[in-house]
Design a protein around this motif. Structure first.
Motif, PDB file in Angstrom:
ATOM      1  N   HIS A 103       0.215 -13.184  -0.979  1.00 36.30           N
ATOM      2  CA  HIS A 103       0.378 -11.685  -1.136  1.00 36.30           C
ATOM      3  C   HIS A 103       1.600 -11.466  -1.985  1.00 36.30           C
ATOM      4  O   HIS A 103       2.596 -12.081  -2.236  1.00 36.30           O
ATOM      5  CB  HIS A 103       0.843 -11.363   0.335  1.00 36.30           C
ATOM      6  N   MET A 113       2.324  -4.847   1.570  1.00 37.71           N
ATOM      7  CA  MET A 113       1.897  -6.045   0.897  1.00 37.71           C
ATOM      8  C   MET A 113       0.459  -6.110   0.765  1.00 37.71           C
ATOM      9  O   MET A 113      -0.587  -5.238   1.227  1.00 37.71           O
ATOM     10  CB  MET A 113       2.004  -7.427   1.802  1.00 37.71           C
ATOM     11  N   HIS A 160       4.631 -13.750  -1.270  1.00 38.01           N
ATOM     12  CA  HIS A 160       4.728 -14.603  -0.136  1.00 38.01           C
ATOM     13  C   HIS A 160       3.412 -15.224   0.264  1.00 38.01           C
ATOM     14  O   HIS A 160       2.344 -14.797  -0.331  1.00 38.01           O
ATOM     15  CB  HIS A 160       5.258 -14.163   1.200  1.00 38.01           C
ATOM     16  N   MET A 192       0.645 -15.894   3.220  1.00 36.35           N
ATOM     17  CA  MET A 192       0.255 -15.233   4.380  1.00 36.35           C
ATOM     18  C   MET A 192      -0.741 -16.163   5.410  1.00 36.35           C
ATOM     19  O   MET A 192      -1.856 -16.316   4.900  1.00 36.35           O
ATOM     20  CB  MET A 192      -0.287 -13.819   4.249  1.00 36.35           C
TER      21      MET A 192
HETATM   22 CU    CU Z   1       1.535 -10.442   3.543  1.00 33.75          CU
END
Ligand code: CU
Length: 158
Positions: free
Chosen positions: A87, A94, A116, A118
């Motif tokens: 993401h 996001m 990041h 996820m």
């Molecule tokens: Cu995310």
């Protein structure tokens, strides 16, 4: 030292650095693009903040690339998650992306408020003190398997 001499010295230093990189890359198993030094990836600072619910969790880390070739993070898997998405965060929202670049002589930073991992469809809710196995997949480099610590929900990695 004249400017010309400095330039020659810099060129020699760059050539030496390339030679060293090629030697290091010769130990690989031959995947990737072939000519010249490939990407050389190292992952540091990985952590997963303890999630508030068992629905999903975020993952943060840095991928450093000491090599002369760009690479990209293209997928991740984990034994605690049915799926792991990559993401990015844009305007506090996001969204999923197919890959994130790991530039040559640079780094990919996955950090709070930004890019990041996820973790979705969790098989169980990770708790502080746990360790989660995560495998990162790259466009060129071999996969990297990490044992990622689960930290307090407020942990920032700094
Ligand atoms: Cu995310």
């Amino acid at each position: 030292m004249t400017a010309a001499t400095r330039a020659r010295a810099a060129t020699a230093a760059a050539a030496l650095a390339c030679a060293l990189t090629l030697t290091a890359c010769g130990n690989g198993d031959g995947d990737g693009g072939g000519d010249g030094g490939g990407p050389e990836l190292t992952v540091t600072g990985a952590f997963i903040p303890e999630p508030a619910t068992g629905d999903m969790a975020g993952g943060f880390l840095t991928v450093e690339n000491a090599g002369d070739t760009d690479d990209a993070l293209v997928a991740a898997t984990s034994d605690i998650a049915g799926s792991v998405e990559i993401h990015e965060t844009v305007d506090n929202a996001m969204r999923r992306v197919d890959s994130l670049p790991v530039p040559a002589r640079g780094a990919l930073h996955l950090s709070r408020g930004g890019n990041h991992l996820m973790f979705l469809d969790l098989t169980h809710q990770p708790a502080e003190g746990d360790t989660v196995s995560v495998e990162l997949h790259f466009a060129t480099s071999d996969p990297i398997t990490l044992n990622v610590p689960v930290e307090a929900a407020t942990h920032t990695g700094e």
